[in-house]
Design a protein around this motif. Sequence first.
Motif, PDB file in Angstrom:
ATOM      1  N   GLY A 174       1.752 -16.499  -3.347  1.00  9.90           N
ATOM      2  CA  GLY A 174       2.101 -15.990  -4.666  1.00  9.90           C
ATOM      3  C   GLY A 174       1.158 -16.413  -5.766  1.00  9.90           C
ATOM      4  O   GLY A 174       1.420 -16.163  -6.945  1.00  9.90           O
ATOM      5  N   VAL A 175       0.040 -17.046  -5.402  1.00 12.67           N
ATOM      6  CA  VAL A 175      -0.928 -17.499  -6.402  1.00 12.67           C
ATOM      7  C   VAL A 175      -1.795 -16.342  -6.873  1.00 12.67           C
ATOM      8  O   VAL A 175      -2.098 -16.210  -8.060  1.00 12.67           O
ATOM      9  N   LEU A 176      -2.205 -15.490  -5.942  1.00 17.10           N
ATOM     10  CA  LEU A 176      -3.014 -14.314  -6.274  1.00 17.10           C
ATOM     11  C   LEU A 176      -2.151 -13.070  -6.288  1.00 17.10           C
ATOM     12  O   LEU A 176      -1.246 -12.920  -5.451  1.00 17.10           O
ATOM     13  N   GLY A 177      -2.445 -12.169  -7.225  1.00 18.31           N
ATOM     14  CA  GLY A 177      -1.742 -10.906  -7.275  1.00 18.31           C
ATOM     15  C   GLY A 177      -2.330  -9.909  -6.295  1.00 18.31           C
ATOM     16  O   GLY A 177      -3.352 -10.170  -5.637  1.00 18.31           O
ATOM     17  N   ALA A 178      -1.711  -8.731  -6.212  1.00 16.55           N
ATOM     18  CA  ALA A 178      -2.156  -7.711  -5.267  1.00 16.55           C
ATOM     19  C   ALA A 178      -3.571  -7.232  -5.571  1.00 16.55           C
ATOM     20  O   ALA A 178      -4.366  -6.987  -4.660  1.00 16.55           O
ATOM     21  N   GLY A 179      -3.906  -7.121  -6.856  1.00 15.43           N
ATOM     22  CA  GLY A 179      -5.226  -6.642  -7.236  1.00 15.43           C
ATOM     23  C   GLY A 179      -6.328  -7.598  -6.819  1.00 15.43           C
ATOM     24  O   GLY A 179      -7.355  -7.184  -6.266  1.00 15.43           O
ATOM     25  N   ALA A 180      -6.124  -8.886  -7.065  1.00 10.22           N
ATOM     26  CA  ALA A 180      -7.120  -9.891  -6.689  1.00 10.22           C
ATOM     27  C   ALA A 180      -7.259  -9.956  -5.177  1.00 10.22           C
ATOM     28  O   ALA A 180      -8.366 -10.069  -4.638  1.00 10.22           O
ATOM     29  N   MET A 181      -6.125  -9.931  -4.481  1.00 11.04           N
ATOM     30  CA  MET A 181      -6.161  -9.959  -3.017  1.00 11.04           C
ATOM     31  C   MET A 181      -6.941  -8.783  -2.473  1.00 11.04           C
ATOM     32  O   MET A 181      -7.824  -8.938  -1.610  1.00 11.04           O
ATOM     33  N   LEU A 182      -6.671  -7.584  -3.005  1.00  7.96           N
ATOM     34  CA  LEU A 182      -7.346  -6.388  -2.508  1.00  7.96           C
ATOM     35  C   LEU A 182      -8.838  -6.432  -2.818  1.00  7.96           C
ATOM     36  O   LEU A 182      -9.663  -6.077  -1.966  1.00  7.96           O
ATOM     37  N   ALA A 183      -9.189  -6.880  -4.019  1.00 12.66           N
ATOM     38  CA  ALA A 183     -10.602  -6.960  -4.390  1.00 12.66           C
ATOM     39  C   ALA A 183     -11.368  -7.870  -3.437  1.00 12.66           C
ATOM     40  O   ALA A 183     -12.445  -7.524  -2.940  1.00 12.66           O
ATOM     41  N   GLY A 184     -10.808  -9.057  -3.166  1.00 11.55           N
ATOM     42  CA  GLY A 184     -11.484 -10.006  -2.286  1.00 11.55           C
ATOM     43  C   GLY A 184     -11.621  -9.503  -0.869  1.00 11.55           C
ATOM     44  O   GLY A 184     -12.668  -9.669  -0.233  1.00 11.55           O
TER      45      GLY A 184
END
Length: 326
Positions: free
Chosen positions: A269-279
């Motif tokens: 829950g530290v990273l949101g969906a957008g950050a996860m997808l970008a990485g």
Amino acid sequence: MEDFGHIIGHAVEHTFADTLYLIPFLFVTYLAMEWLEHKTGSKTQEAVRRAGAAGPAVGALVGVVPQCGFSAVSATLWAGRVITLGTLFAVFLSTSDEMLPIFLAEQVPLPTILKILGVKLMIGMVMGFLIDAVVRIARRDNNPLRIHELCEQDSCHCEEDCAECGENPGKVYEHFEDEACAHTHDHSHDHAFGWKIILKSALAHTVQVTAFILVITLALNLAIEGIGEDALGDFLVANESASVFLAGLVGLVPNCAASVVIAQLYLDGVLGAGAMLAGLLVGAGVGLLVLARSNRHAGQNIAIVCALYATGVFWGLLVNVFGIAF
């Protein structure tokens, strides 16, 4: 001192584990490319070029497989211009590296996993076809094969003349096509000699690329072991508003640790969906290493890395803007 020895031992262990499984992928790829180079004629090149039109769809599907072997293969094939630039991007963008094993180990619901994989697959296809369309409009060329450039770069000597035949191995291989042979030796000799050259060249390419990956991966593993995966996590959460951009930068690290950290922080829950997808979109595993080693045009490689990063960030920001959750 004991800790230092442990770090080195752990890094070496991971390096061999991450690298050795790539050898079959690389060898088979180079074998196919060498065969194509020796056998190719205008008709064969045209067939390869036309087949490449559907490449992004195939590349995106192949890239979903949870390992980075196919990203290494796609980088090699693009360096020889066997596949299109769009196909290369499709594989890179859909590749999930260690994401899927982490999700399965953490018992993430199957619908969530399928949604994320489906989005990566869709983005890979869309961007792949878009890039190919732009390249066709901008360049309007037939994307000729450049496998011979790999031979020149690696000095594998596959272009040397046959001492006995006195002609180029490519011409020897043309005897397979039942063209006139000006020599008195039999067809079976041509066949054996042609495959001997192909195997020798494929092996030389594989050894050189594997050695390069081994050295760079060891350096990366030593750095990551020394710094720690927790430091990567701290880097990502240091500035929440810029997490998409930071996750994209971490994704550029050609090491499985990047996808592990991103996937784990998302599950925590530290990273949101957008950050996860970008990485995860940017993370192409060792594909970027193979690209740097196989493609001699540094400017092209830099442009590809920048475009890959921009693509991941763009889609990550888009997910945040629309509040998409998986």
